[in-house]
Scaffold this motif. Structure first.
Motif, short mmCIF file in Angstrom:
data_model
loop_
_atom_site.label_atom_id
_atom_site.label_comp_id
_atom_site.label_asym_id
_atom_site.label_seq_id
_atom_site.Cartn_x
_atom_site.Cartn_y
_atom_site.Cartn_z
N TYR A 138 0.83 -1.19 0.00
CA TYR A 138 0.00 0.00 0.00
C TYR A 138 0.87 1.25 0.00
O TYR A 138 0.60 2.21 -0.74
CB TYR A 138 -0.93 0.01 1.22
CG TYR A 138 -1.68 1.31 1.35
CD1 TYR A 138 -2.75 1.60 0.52
CD2 TYR A 138 -1.29 2.27 2.28
CE1 TYR A 138 -3.43 2.80 0.62
CE2 TYR A 138 -1.95 3.47 2.40
CZ TYR A 138 -3.02 3.74 1.57
OH TYR A 138 -3.67 4.93 1.67
N ALA A 139 1.91 1.25 0.82
CA ALA A 139 2.79 2.42 0.89
C ALA A 139 3.46 2.68 -0.46
O ALA A 139 3.57 3.84 -0.90
CB ALA A 139 3.84 2.23 1.98
N GLU A 140 3.89 1.62 -1.13
CA GLU A 140 4.52 1.78 -2.44
C GLU A 140 3.54 2.32 -3.47
O GLU A 140 3.88 3.22 -4.25
CB GLU A 140 5.10 0.44 -2.90
CG GLU A 140 6.31 0.00 -2.11
CD GLU A 140 6.75 -1.41 -2.45
OE1 GLU A 140 6.07 -2.10 -3.24
OE2 GLU A 140 7.79 -1.84 -1.92
N GLU A 141 2.33 1.80 -3.48
CA GLU A 141 1.32 2.27 -4.43
C GLU A 141 0.93 3.72 -4.15
O GLU A 141 0.71 4.51 -5.07
CB GLU A 141 0.09 1.37 -4.41
CG GLU A 141 0.33 -0.01 -4.98
CD GLU A 141 0.79 0.03 -6.43
OE1 GLU A 141 0.25 0.81 -7.23
OE2 GLU A 141 1.73 -0.72 -6.75
N ARG A 142 0.85 4.06 -2.88
CA ARG A 142 0.53 5.44 -2.51
C ARG A 142 1.62 6.39 -2.98
O ARG A 142 1.33 7.48 -3.48
CB ARG A 142 0.36 5.52 -0.98
CG ARG A 142 -0.03 6.83 -0.46
CD ARG A 142 -1.46 7.13 -0.75
NE ARG A 142 -1.76 8.44 -0.18
CZ ARG A 142 -2.77 9.17 -0.52
NH1 ARG A 142 -3.62 8.72 -1.41
NH2 ARG A 142 -2.96 10.33 0.02
N LEU A 143 2.86 5.96 -2.84
CA LEU A 143 3.98 6.78 -3.30
C LEU A 143 3.93 6.96 -4.81
O LEU A 143 4.14 8.07 -5.32
CB LEU A 143 5.30 6.13 -2.88
CG LEU A 143 6.58 6.87 -3.24
CD1 LEU A 143 6.61 8.24 -2.57
CD2 LEU A 143 7.78 6.06 -2.82
N LYS A 144 3.64 5.88 -5.54
CA LYS A 144 3.52 5.99 -6.99
C LYS A 144 2.41 6.96 -7.38
O LYS A 144 2.57 7.77 -8.31
CB LYS A 144 3.22 4.62 -7.60
CG LYS A 144 4.39 3.67 -7.61
CD LYS A 144 3.97 2.34 -8.20
CE LYS A 144 5.05 1.29 -8.06
NZ LYS A 144 4.60 -0.02 -8.55
N ALA A 145 1.30 6.91 -6.68
CA ALA A 145 0.18 7.80 -6.98
C ALA A 145 0.56 9.25 -6.72
O ALA A 145 0.20 10.14 -7.50
CB ALA A 145 -1.03 7.40 -6.14
N GLU A 146 1.30 9.51 -5.66
CA GLU A 146 1.74 10.87 -5.35
C GLU A 146 2.70 11.39 -6.43
O GLU A 146 2.62 12.54 -6.85
CB GLU A 146 2.42 10.92 -3.98
CG GLU A 146 1.49 10.77 -2.82
CD GLU A 146 0.54 11.96 -2.67
OE1 GLU A 146 0.97 13.11 -2.91
OE2 GLU A 146 -0.63 11.72 -2.33
N ILE A 147 3.59 10.53 -6.89
CA ILE A 147 4.53 10.92 -7.94
C ILE A 147 3.79 11.26 -9.23
O ILE A 147 4.07 12.28 -9.89
CB ILE A 147 5.58 9.81 -8.16
CG1 ILE A 147 6.50 9.71 -6.95
CG2 ILE A 147 6.40 10.06 -9.42
CD1 ILE A 147 7.41 8.50 -6.96
N LEU A 148 2.83 10.42 -9.60
CA LEU A 148 2.03 10.69 -10.80
C LEU A 148 1.24 11.98 -10.66
O LEU A 148 1.12 12.76 -11.61
CB LEU A 148 1.09 9.52 -11.08
CG LEU A 148 1.76 8.25 -11.62
CD1 LEU A 148 0.73 7.13 -11.72
CD2 LEU A 148 2.37 8.53 -12.98
N LYS A 149 0.71 12.20 -9.49
CA LYS A 149 -0.08 13.41 -9.24
C LYS A 149 0.79 14.65 -9.40
O LYS A 149 0.39 15.63 -10.04
CB LYS A 149 -0.67 13.36 -7.84
CG LYS A 149 -1.59 14.49 -7.50
CD LYS A 149 -2.15 14.27 -6.11
CE LYS A 149 -3.00 15.44 -5.67
NZ LYS A 149 -3.50 15.26 -4.30
N GLU A 150 2.02 14.61 -8.85
CA GLU A 150 2.93 15.74 -9.00
C GLU A 150 3.37 15.94 -10.46
O GLU A 150 3.44 17.06 -10.94
CB GLU A 150 4.17 15.53 -8.13
CG GLU A 150 3.92 15.68 -6.66
CD GLU A 150 5.16 15.40 -5.83
OE1 GLU A 150 6.29 15.40 -6.38
OE2 GLU A 150 5.02 15.19 -4.61
N ALA A 151 3.59 14.85 -11.17
CA ALA A 151 4.00 14.93 -12.57
C ALA A 151 2.87 15.52 -13.42
O ALA A 151 3.13 16.34 -14.32
CB ALA A 151 4.39 13.56 -13.09
N MET A 152 1.66 15.11 -13.15
CA MET A 152 0.51 15.65 -13.89
C MET A 152 0.30 17.14 -13.59
O MET A 152 -0.07 17.91 -14.48
CB MET A 152 -0.75 14.86 -13.57
CG MET A 152 -0.71 13.42 -14.06
SD MET A 152 -0.50 13.26 -15.83
CE MET A 152 -2.09 13.74 -16.40
#
Length: 88
Positions: free
Chosen positions: A70-84
């Protein structure tokens, strides 16, 4: 988490000895543990049998694995959100 040097069956044996009337300090002296350790065992494993302890440990490992996922997926989502946000 530190691995215990005592097996599940040894822990259960110690708890059963206390239930049968043997003094807790004597059990602790025999095993070479503190009374605090014994009471932690009793709080955690009291009323269980060896198979239940094994199942509980399996569930704890699975829970740790799922938390990590869950922590890894949450981190990926945050990175995508910042990139977008930067892209637009």
């Amino acid at each position: 988490m530190k691995k215990s040097k005592f097996t599940d069956s040894q822990i259960m044996e110690a708890l059963k000895r206390a239930e049968s009337g043997l003094a807790v300090p004597e059990i602790c002296r025999d095993l070479g543990i503190s009374s605090a350790t014994f009471y932690k065992w009793r709080a955690k494993y009291g009323g269980m049998d060896t198979s239940m302890i094994a199942r509980m440990k399996e569930l704890e490992l699975e829970n740790a694995r799922l938390k990590k996922m869950y922590a890894e997926e949450r981190l990926k989502a945050e990175i995508l959100k910042e990139a977008m946000a930067k892209k637009w």
